[in-house]
Design a protein around this motif. Structure first.
Motif, PDB file in Angstrom:
ATOM      1  N   SER A 128      26.232  20.558 -42.167  1.00 46.61           N
ATOM      2  CA  SER A 128      26.499  19.364 -42.968  1.00 46.61           C
ATOM      3  C   SER A 128      25.192  18.674 -43.320  1.00 46.61           C
ATOM      4  CB  SER A 128      27.394  18.385 -42.207  1.00 46.61           C
ATOM      5  OG  SER A 128      26.627  17.670 -41.256  1.00 46.61           O
ATOM      6  N   ASN A 129      25.274  17.753 -44.267  1.00 50.53           N
ATOM      7  CA  ASN A 129      24.105  16.910 -44.537  1.00 50.53           C
ATOM      8  C   ASN A 129      23.982  15.902 -43.387  1.00 50.53           C
ATOM      9  OD1 ASN A 129      26.157  15.132 -45.066  1.00 50.53           O
ATOM     10  ND2 ASN A 129      25.445  14.527 -47.090  1.00 50.53           N
ATOM     11  N   ASN A 130      23.043  14.970 -43.547  1.00 51.26           N
ATOM     12  CA  ASN A 130      22.739  14.112 -42.390  1.00 51.26           C
ATOM     13  C   ASN A 130      23.688  12.925 -42.232  1.00 51.26           C
ATOM     14  OD1 ASN A 130      20.947  14.973 -40.568  1.00 51.26           O
ATOM     15  ND2 ASN A 130      19.127  14.193 -41.604  1.00 51.26           N
ATOM     16  N   THR A 131      24.945  13.098 -42.562  1.00 53.20           N
ATOM     17  CA  THR A 131      25.918  12.007 -42.442  1.00 53.20           C
ATOM     18  C   THR A 131      26.824  12.248 -41.238  1.00 53.20           C
ATOM     19  OG1 THR A 131      25.871  11.706 -44.817  1.00 53.20           O
ATOM     20  CG2 THR A 131      27.771  10.796 -43.675  1.00 53.20           C
ATOM     21  N   THR A 132      27.086  11.181 -40.498  1.00 53.50           N
ATOM     22  CA  THR A 132      27.950  11.297 -39.317  1.00 53.50           C
ATOM     23  C   THR A 132      29.408  11.539 -39.742  1.00 53.50           C
ATOM     24  OG1 THR A 132      28.322   8.947 -39.385  1.00 53.50           O
ATOM     25  CG2 THR A 132      26.575   9.716 -37.918  1.00 53.50           C
ATOM     26  N   GLY A 133      30.281  11.655 -38.798  1.00 51.49           N
ATOM     27  CA  GLY A 133      31.717  11.767 -39.094  1.00 51.49           C
ATOM     28  C   GLY A 133      32.408  12.811 -38.239  1.00 51.49           C
ATOM     29  N   LEU A 134      31.708  13.921 -37.959  1.00 50.29           N
ATOM     30  CA  LEU A 134      32.345  14.978 -37.164  1.00 50.29           C
ATOM     31  C   LEU A 134      32.487  14.532 -35.712  1.00 50.29           C
ATOM     32  CD1 LEU A 134      33.374  17.932 -36.903  1.00 50.29           C
ATOM     33  CD2 LEU A 134      30.996  18.617 -36.478  1.00 50.29           C
ATOM     34  N   GLN A 135      33.672  14.761 -35.174  1.00 51.68           N
ATOM     35  CA  GLN A 135      33.908  14.480 -33.752  1.00 51.68           C
ATOM     36  C   GLN A 135      34.596  15.681 -33.116  1.00 51.68           C
ATOM     37  OE1 GLN A 135      36.202  10.831 -33.505  1.00 51.68           O
ATOM     38  NE2 GLN A 135      34.306   9.640 -33.523  1.00 51.68           N
ATOM     39  N   ILE A 136      34.315  15.890 -31.855  1.00 58.52           N
ATOM     40  CA  ILE A 136      35.011  16.948 -31.128  1.00 58.52           C
ATOM     41  C   ILE A 136      35.725  16.340 -29.918  1.00 58.52           C
ATOM     42  CG2 ILE A 136      33.451  18.812 -31.834  1.00 58.52           C
ATOM     43  CD1 ILE A 136      32.235  18.622 -28.982  1.00 58.52           C
ATOM     44  N   SER A 137      36.759  17.033 -29.492  1.00 60.28           N
ATOM     45  CA  SER A 137      37.507  16.562 -28.339  1.00 60.28           C
ATOM     46  C   SER A 137      37.054  17.371 -27.114  1.00 60.28           C
ATOM     47  CB  SER A 137      38.994  16.780 -28.619  1.00 60.28           C
ATOM     48  OG  SER A 137      39.725  16.629 -27.442  1.00 60.28           O
ATOM     49  N   LEU A 138      36.727  16.649 -26.066  1.00 55.69           N
ATOM     50  CA  LEU A 138      36.291  17.329 -24.837  1.00 55.69           C
ATOM     51  C   LEU A 138      37.514  17.745 -24.029  1.00 55.69           C
ATOM     52  CD1 LEU A 138      33.361  14.995 -23.750  1.00 55.69           C
ATOM     53  CD2 LEU A 138      33.283  17.087 -25.134  1.00 55.69           C
ATOM     54  N   LYS A 139      37.278  18.515 -22.980  1.00 58.72           N
ATOM     55  CA  LYS A 139      38.405  18.992 -22.170  1.00 58.72           C
ATOM     56  C   LYS A 139      39.211  17.847 -21.573  1.00 58.72           C
ATOM     57  CE  LYS A 139      37.018  23.643 -21.059  1.00 58.72           C
ATOM     58  NZ  LYS A 139      36.275  24.520 -20.142  1.00 58.72           N
ATOM     59  N   GLY A 199      39.965  15.215 -23.071  1.00 60.16           N
ATOM     60  CA  GLY A 199      40.727  14.574 -24.136  1.00 60.16           C
ATOM     61  C   GLY A 199      39.968  13.482 -24.886  1.00 60.16           C
ATOM     62  N   SER A 200      38.755  13.134 -24.429  1.00 62.08           N
ATOM     63  CA  SER A 200      38.021  12.076 -25.138  1.00 62.08           C
ATOM     64  C   SER A 200      37.329  12.645 -26.378  1.00 62.08           C
ATOM     65  CB  SER A 200      36.996  11.427 -24.204  1.00 62.08           C
ATOM     66  OG  SER A 200      36.048  12.393 -23.822  1.00 62.08           O
ATOM     67  N   ARG A 226      39.296  21.181 -30.411  1.00 59.22           N
ATOM     68  CA  ARG A 226      39.899  20.293 -31.413  1.00 59.22           C
ATOM     69  C   ARG A 226      38.784  19.454 -32.006  1.00 59.22           C
ATOM     70  NH1 ARG A 226      45.237  20.618 -31.401  1.00 59.22           N
ATOM     71  NH2 ARG A 226      45.837  18.786 -32.580  1.00 59.22           N
ATOM     72  N   HIS A 227      38.799  19.316 -33.309  1.00 64.76           N
ATOM     73  CA  HIS A 227      37.764  18.518 -33.966  1.00 64.76           C
ATOM     74  C   HIS A 227      38.367  17.806 -35.167  1.00 64.76           C
ATOM     75  CE1 HIS A 227      37.734  22.619 -35.602  1.00 64.76           C
ATOM     76  NE2 HIS A 227      37.206  22.155 -36.722  1.00 64.76           N
ATOM     77  N   ARG A 228      37.660  16.807 -35.653  1.00 63.65           N
ATOM     78  CA  ARG A 228      38.134  16.026 -36.798  1.00 63.65           C
ATOM     79  C   ARG A 228      36.937  15.380 -37.476  1.00 63.65           C
ATOM     80  NH1 ARG A 228      40.733  10.838 -33.455  1.00 63.65           N
ATOM     81  NH2 ARG A 228      38.751   9.949 -32.839  1.00 63.65           N
ATOM     82  N   VAL A 229      37.166  14.862 -38.664  1.00 66.07           N
ATOM     83  CA  VAL A 229      36.094  14.135 -39.352  1.00 66.07           C
ATOM     84  C   VAL A 229      36.620  12.762 -39.742  1.00 66.07           C
ATOM     85  CG1 VAL A 229      34.557  14.088 -41.367  1.00 66.07           C
ATOM     86  CG2 VAL A 229      35.038  16.263 -40.224  1.00 66.07           C
TER      87      VAL A 229
END
Ligand code: GA4
Length: 329
Positions: A216-227, A229-230, A261-264
């Motif tokens: 991706s470019n240098n913009t935030t937004g991507l998140q991942i879920s840890l084991k 659940g956070s 699991r991931h989301r933006v």
């Protein structure tokens, strides 16, 4: 051509305010030029199902050329973008994700990739001059990133001590391998910025394939879920690639690796452009735990399926569904 009305903003899920900016400093980073990177990759796949790779050998000018073309495409008037046909499944999509009612604050282009020349099914605009702009930049990028995916899978096989070492990477380099490529654009949205709220850009999900390679470019937004659940934010890094473990790799390792699991989230302050290459196996490939990984008496945790069957079922599901659930024994 029928152009469907776009979902209104109030149909797109609002993400409740949460602690932003608390970046997860422990996203595994694997330097592919270092000794022991094979072991580091395996550990990252086991612990998180997600990692960043550096010294990946993909030339930055190849990446920048494609990003520039993507930006140009998304800047085109809406009517031209829509002329490429609704994403069913390939083509241009705006806010609607997949065929089952999922929505997000994102516009995108989806391409089907085979080892032969790219299949641009239903992308009429590619016969237009704009196709020439995309052409070489896209194929150079895909070639380089496919090599990266193949190298990573070969190293993972080495780390897992699988013989022969090409068992995993051949699944994505086979002539029949079923790849997908996605260019996503999460637009700037001054209204969201003013409200200081985040909307769902791309809802939480796991990728059905073996691995996905994201840049991706240098913009935030991507998140991942840890084991536990956070959700944690992934600091962007435009020089690196992020690797996402998909459902098939979870099954191939009998659950030793977890598809993450991931989301933006779209917060509207800066536009985000990402490019993701999804590496799926050939449709007829049976997806089951690799015999070389099974301990004595160990049973498969999953019912056997082919990639073709799994993909068909995936397209009937909602984005956030636990797709592997129905295959668990
Ligand atoms: C998630 C991963 C990839 O982006 C994708 C997505 C696909 C789509 O956008 O068409 C799906 C989704 C993804 C899984 C469930 C189905 C299909 C949207 C959706 C609701 C291209 C893929 O391969 O699977």
């Amino acid at each position: 051509m029928v152009v469907l009305a776009s979902p209104a903003l109030d149909e797109i899920p609002l993400v409740r305010p949460q602690k932003h900016g608390a970046f997860f400093s422990a996203i595994p980073v694997v330097d592919l030029s270092m000794p022991f990177s094979a072991e580091a990759l395996v550990k990252a796949c086991e612990d998180v199902g997600f990692f960043k790779v550096i010294n990946h050998n993909v030339p930055m000018d190849v990446v920048q050329r494609l990003e520039a073309e993507a930006v140009k495409f998304f800047e085109m008037p809406q009517v031209f973008k829509e002329a490429s046909g609704p994403a069913d499944p390939f083509g241009y999509g705006n806010k609607r994700i997949g065929p089952n009612g999922d929505v997000g604050l994102v516009e995108y282009l989806l391409f089907g990739i085979t080892s032969k020349p790219l299949s641009y099914t239903s992308m009429s605009f590619l016969e237009e001059p704009s196709a020439c702009l995309f052409g070489p930049a896209l194929s150079e990028y895909l070639l380089a990133v496919k090599k990266l995916a193949s190298d990573v899978l070969e190293l993972i096989a080495e780390g897992l001590k699988i013989e022969p070492g090409d068992v995993l990477n051949r699944l994505v380099t086979d002539e029949q391998s079923d790849g997908l490529f996605r260019l996503n654009h999460y637009p700037r949205c001054p209204l969201l910025e003013r409200l200081n709220r985040s909307w769902t850009g791309f809802g939480e999900h796991t990728d059905p394939q073996i691995i996905s390679v994201l840049r991706s470019n240098n913009t935030t937004g991507l998140q991942i879920s840890l084991k536990n659940g956070s959700w944690v934010s992934v600091p962007p890094d435009q020089e690196s690639f992020f690797i996402v473990v998909g459902d098939c790799l979870q099954v191939l390792t009998n659950g030793r690796f977890k598809s993450v699991r991931h989301r933006v989230l779209a917060n509207g302050s800066k536009s985000r452009v990402s490019m993701i290459y999804f590496f799926g196996p050939p449709p007829a490939e049976k997806i089951a735990p690799l015999s070389q990984l099974m301990g004595e008496g160990e049973q498969s945790k999953y019912k056997e399926f082919t990639w073709g069957e799994y993909k068909k079922a995936a397209y009937k599901s909602r984005l956030g569904d636990n797709r592997l659930g129905q295959y668990e024994k």
